[in-house]
Design a protein around this motif. Structure first.
Motif, PDB file in Angstrom:
ATOM      1  N   UNK A   1     -11.551 -66.088  32.535  1.00  0.00           N
ATOM      2  CA  UNK A   1     -12.204 -65.565  31.338  1.00  0.00           C
ATOM      3  C   UNK A   1     -12.300 -64.204  31.351  1.00  0.00           C
ATOM      4  N   UNK A   2     -12.015 -63.340  32.365  1.00  0.00           N
ATOM      5  CA  UNK A   2     -12.309 -61.811  32.482  1.00  0.00           C
ATOM      6  C   UNK A   2     -11.157 -61.009  32.821  1.00  0.00           C
ATOM      7  N   UNK A   3     -10.930 -61.382  34.313  1.00  0.00           N
ATOM      8  CA  UNK A   3     -10.090 -60.500  34.877  1.00  0.00           C
ATOM      9  C   UNK A   3      -8.645 -60.563  34.364  1.00  0.00           C
ATOM     10  N   UNK A   4      -8.261 -61.558  33.962  1.00  0.00           N
ATOM     11  CA  UNK A   4      -6.801 -61.845  33.459  1.00  0.00           C
ATOM     12  C   UNK A   4      -6.563 -60.941  32.202  1.00  0.00           C
ATOM     13  N   UNK A   5      -7.669 -61.429  31.242  1.00  0.00           N
ATOM     14  CA  UNK A   5      -7.713 -60.857  29.868  1.00  0.00           C
ATOM     15  C   UNK A   5      -7.846 -59.496  29.982  1.00  0.00           C
ATOM     16  N   UNK A   6      -8.647 -58.785  31.070  1.00  0.00           N
ATOM     17  CA  UNK A   6      -8.806 -57.240  31.424  1.00  0.00           C
ATOM     18  C   UNK A   6      -7.251 -56.847  31.726  1.00  0.00           C
ATOM     19  N   UNK A   7      -6.642 -57.278  32.418  1.00  0.00           N
ATOM     20  CA  UNK A   7      -5.246 -56.976  32.879  1.00  0.00           C
ATOM     21  C   UNK A   7      -4.344 -56.797  31.818  1.00  0.00           C
ATOM     22  N   UNK A   8      -4.559 -57.689  30.730  1.00  0.00           N
ATOM     23  CA  UNK A   8      -3.583 -57.786  29.567  1.00  0.00           C
ATOM     24  C   UNK A   8      -4.045 -56.686  28.559  1.00  0.00           C
ATOM     25  N   UNK A   9      -5.444 -56.462  28.515  1.00  0.00           N
ATOM     26  CA  UNK A   9      -5.977 -55.199  27.705  1.00  0.00           C
ATOM     27  C   UNK A   9      -5.412 -53.898  28.242  1.00  0.00           C
ATOM     28  N   UNK A  10      -5.020 -53.703  29.504  1.00  0.00           N
ATOM     29  CA  UNK A  10      -4.618 -52.691  30.153  1.00  0.00           C
ATOM     30  C   UNK A  10      -3.222 -52.386  29.770  1.00  0.00           C
ATOM     31  N   UNK A  11      -2.595 -53.424  30.025  1.00  0.00           N
ATOM     32  CA  UNK A  11      -1.061 -53.419  29.743  1.00  0.00           C
ATOM     33  C   UNK A  11      -0.869 -53.023  28.224  1.00  0.00           C
ATOM     34  N   UNK A  12      -1.592 -53.532  27.391  1.00  0.00           N
ATOM     35  CA  UNK A  12      -1.385 -53.339  25.818  1.00  0.00           C
ATOM     36  C   UNK A  12      -2.353 -51.645  25.440  1.00  0.00           C
ATOM     37  N   UNK A  13      -2.773 -51.115  26.696  1.00  0.00           N
ATOM     38  CA  UNK A  13      -3.686 -50.025  26.346  1.00  0.00           C
ATOM     39  C   UNK A  13      -4.767 -50.072  25.579  1.00  0.00           C
ATOM     40  N   UNK A  14      -5.350 -51.283  25.602  1.00  0.00           N
ATOM     41  CA  UNK A  14      -6.557 -51.517  24.891  1.00  0.00           C
ATOM     42  C   UNK A  14      -7.730 -51.168  25.743  1.00  0.00           C
ATOM     43  N   UNK A  15      -7.718 -50.165  26.112  1.00  0.00           N
ATOM     44  CA  UNK A  15      -8.739 -49.514  27.350  1.00  0.00           C
ATOM     45  C   UNK A  15     -10.386 -49.975  27.059  1.00  0.00           C
ATOM     46  N   UNK A  16     -10.694 -49.663  25.844  1.00  0.00           N
ATOM     47  CA  UNK A  16     -12.061 -49.773  25.448  1.00  0.00           C
ATOM     48  C   UNK A  16     -12.277 -51.498  25.537  1.00  0.00           C
ATOM     49  N   UNK A  17     -11.539 -52.363  25.196  1.00  0.00           N
ATOM     50  CA  UNK A  17     -11.685 -53.598  25.540  1.00  0.00           C
ATOM     51  C   UNK A  17     -11.806 -53.937  26.711  1.00  0.00           C
ATOM     52  N   UNK A  18     -11.077 -53.556  27.598  1.00  0.00           N
ATOM     53  CA  UNK A  18     -11.140 -53.615  28.955  1.00  0.00           C
ATOM     54  C   UNK A  18     -12.568 -53.463  29.385  1.00  0.00           C
ATOM     55  N   UNK A  19     -12.811 -52.208  29.044  1.00  0.00           N
ATOM     56  CA  UNK A  19     -14.171 -51.780  29.702  1.00  0.00           C
ATOM     57  C   UNK A  19     -15.313 -52.646  29.356  1.00  0.00           C
ATOM     58  N   UNK A  20     -15.357 -53.007  27.801  1.00  0.00           N
ATOM     59  CA  UNK A  20     -16.460 -53.914  27.263  1.00  0.00           C
ATOM     60  C   UNK A  20     -16.574 -55.539  27.912  1.00  0.00           C
ATOM     61  N   UNK A  21     -15.215 -55.978  28.184  1.00  0.00           N
ATOM     62  CA  UNK A  21     -15.149 -57.294  28.797  1.00  0.00           C
ATOM     63  C   UNK A  21     -15.428 -57.267  30.044  1.00  0.00           C
ATOM     64  N   UNK A  22     -15.069 -56.257  31.023  1.00  0.00           N
ATOM     65  CA  UNK A  22     -15.409 -56.259  32.664  1.00  0.00           C
ATOM     66  C   UNK A  22     -16.954 -56.003  32.372  1.00  0.00           C
ATOM     67  N   UNK A  23     -17.552 -55.315  31.682  1.00  0.00           N
ATOM     68  CA  UNK A  23     -19.162 -55.095  31.602  1.00  0.00           C
ATOM     69  C   UNK A  23     -19.559 -56.171  31.053  1.00  0.00           C
ATOM     70  N   UNK A  24     -19.364 -57.039  30.299  1.00  0.00           N
ATOM     71  CA  UNK A  24     -19.938 -58.142  29.875  1.00  0.00           C
ATOM     72  C   UNK A  24     -19.948 -59.240  31.333  1.00  0.00           C
ATOM     73  N   UNK A  25     -18.690 -59.244  31.866  1.00  0.00           N
ATOM     74  CA  UNK A  25     -18.827 -60.208  33.116  1.00  0.00           C
ATOM     75  C   UNK A  25     -19.930 -59.738  34.284  1.00  0.00           C
ATOM     76  N   UNK A  26     -19.764 -58.297  34.482  1.00  0.00           N
ATOM     77  CA  UNK A  26     -21.026 -57.919  35.277  1.00  0.00           C
ATOM     78  C   UNK A  26     -22.347 -57.969  34.823  1.00  0.00           C
ATOM     79  N   UNK A  27     -22.448 -57.877  33.655  1.00  0.00           N
ATOM     80  CA  UNK A  27     -23.823 -58.142  33.224  1.00  0.00           C
ATOM     81  C   UNK A  27     -24.393 -59.712  33.175  1.00  0.00           C
ATOM     82  N   UNK A  28     -23.145 -60.474  32.943  1.00  0.00           N
ATOM     83  CA  UNK A  28     -23.590 -62.087  32.908  1.00  0.00           C
ATOM     84  C   UNK A  28     -23.833 -62.245  34.150  1.00  0.00           C
ATOM     85  N   UNK A  29     -23.157 -61.891  35.377  1.00  0.00           N
ATOM     86  CA  UNK A  29     -23.462 -62.076  36.677  1.00  0.00           C
ATOM     87  C   UNK A  29     -24.788 -61.428  37.636  1.00  0.00           C
ATOM     88  N   UNK A  30     -25.102 -60.490  36.757  1.00  0.00           N
ATOM     89  CA  UNK A  30     -26.280 -59.848  37.085  1.00  0.00           C
ATOM     90  C   UNK A  30     -27.543 -60.706  36.579  1.00  0.00           C
TER      91      UNK A  30
END
Length: 253
Positions: free
Chosen positions: A219-248
Motif C-alpha cells: 500500500x505504501x512502499x511499493x507505490x513510493x518507489x514507483x513515484x520515485x522512478x517517475x520523478x513524482x517526488x512530492x507524491x512520494x513524500x505525501x504517501x510516506x508521510x501518510x503511512x507514518x502518520x497512520x502508524x503513529x
C-alpha cells in the motif's frame, strides 16, 4: 535475594513512564540514567549467581527471571479494558528498550541468561498479547541512525532482502537528494528519526507482523518507489508521510 527482587520491580516501574520519551535525542540519556541507578543491582545479580553451583544457579535464575513477568501480569489485570491495549504496548516496549537492555548492558553471562529467561517467561505467561524478544542498547541506539528508511528496512528484512536492495537504495537516495534539500523535508526526516524505531519495535511484537509488513509494502512502499522512478517526488513524500502518520495514530498516540 529479596532485595534484588524488589529492585527488579522498581526497575520496571521507574522506566515505564519513560516509554513516552523513547526518541533519538532522549534515549541515550534516559538509558544511561536508568543503568547508572541499577548497575549496583546488576552487580549483585552477577555476584549472587556466580557463587553458586549449576543447580543452584539455575534455580535462582528461574526465580529471579519470573519476578517482573509475574508483577506485570498482576498489575495489568487491574487496568480498565479501554486502556489495556495501550498499556500492553507500553509494557512490552518498556521491557524491550529499557529493562532487558539495562540487564544485559555489561554483557555479563549470568545477567544475559537471566534476561533471556525473563523474556521466555514473559511470553509464556502472556503478560500481553504481544511478543517480546531479546534486545540490546547497541541495537536500539543504532536503529535511530536509519531515519527515513527504518520502516522500509524492517519491511525488507521480513521479505529477506539485503540492506542494499533496490527499495532501500532508492529511498536513501531520495532522502538525501530530495527530502534533505529544504526545511520541510528535513523536519520530516527529523520526525522519522524520532518515531520510526518505536513503531518498528511495536510492529515486530504484533502477532500478525508479517501481514502488517506485507500491507505496508503493497500500500505504501511499493507505490513510493514507483513515484520515485517517475520523478513524482512530492507524491512520494505525501504517501510516506501518510503511512507514518497512520502508524503513529494507531500505535503511539
Amino acid at each position: 535475594m529479596e532485595k534484588i527482587k524488589k529492585e527488579l520491580t522498581d526497575l520496571f516501574e521507574e522506566m515505564l513512564p519513560k516509554v513516552s520519551s523513547f526518541k533519538r535525542k532522549t534515549y541515550q540519556g534516559l538509558f544511561e540514567e536508568g543503568f547508572g541507578k541499577y548497575k549496583g543491582m546488576i552487580s549483585s545479580i552477577s555476584e549472587l549467581l556466580s557463587g553458586k553451583n549449576d543447580v543452584e544457579r539455575e534455580q535462582m535464575t528461574e526465580e529471579l527471571a519470573g519476578v517482573v513477568p509475574e508483577y506485570a501480569y498482576e498489575k495489568i489485570q487491574y487496568i480498565p479494558k479501554a486502556k489495556k491495549e495501550r498499556m500492553a504496548i507500553n509494557y512490552n516496549l518498556n521491557m524491550a528498550v529499557y529493562v532487558i537492555p539495562i540487564l544485559t548492558y555489561t554483557r555479563e553471562e549470568n545477567c544475559r541468561r537471566l534476561a533471556e529467561r525473563m523474556v521466555e517467561l514473559w511470553n509464556e505467561k502472556k503478560v500481553t498479547s504481544l511478543t517480546l524478544s531479546m534486545s540490546s542498547y547497541e541495537e536500539i541506539a543504532g536503529g535511530f541512525k536509519k531515519g527515513l528508511c527504518f520502516i522500509t528496512t524492517a519491511v525488507c528484512d521480513w521479505q529477506g532482502k539485503e540492506d542494499d536492495c533496490y527499495e532501500l537504495t532508492s529511498l536513501r537516495a531520495y532522502r538525501d537528494s530530495y527530502m534533505m534539500r529544504d526545511a520541510e523535508g528535513r523536519a520530516l526526516v527529523e520526525e522519522y528519526y524520532d518515531t520510526a524505531p518505536s513503531l518498528v519495535w511495536i510492529l515486530n511484537m504484533q502477532p500478525d507482523a508479517p501481514a502488517v509488513y506485507q500491507r505496508l509494502y503493497e500500500d505504501y512502499l511499493s507505490p513510493c518507489i514507483r513515484y520515485i522512478e517517475q520523478k513524482r517526488y512530492e507524491d512520494c513524500r505525501h504517501l510516506y508521510t501518510e503511512m507514518v502518520r497512520g502508524l503513529q495514530k494507531k500505535y503511539l498516540l
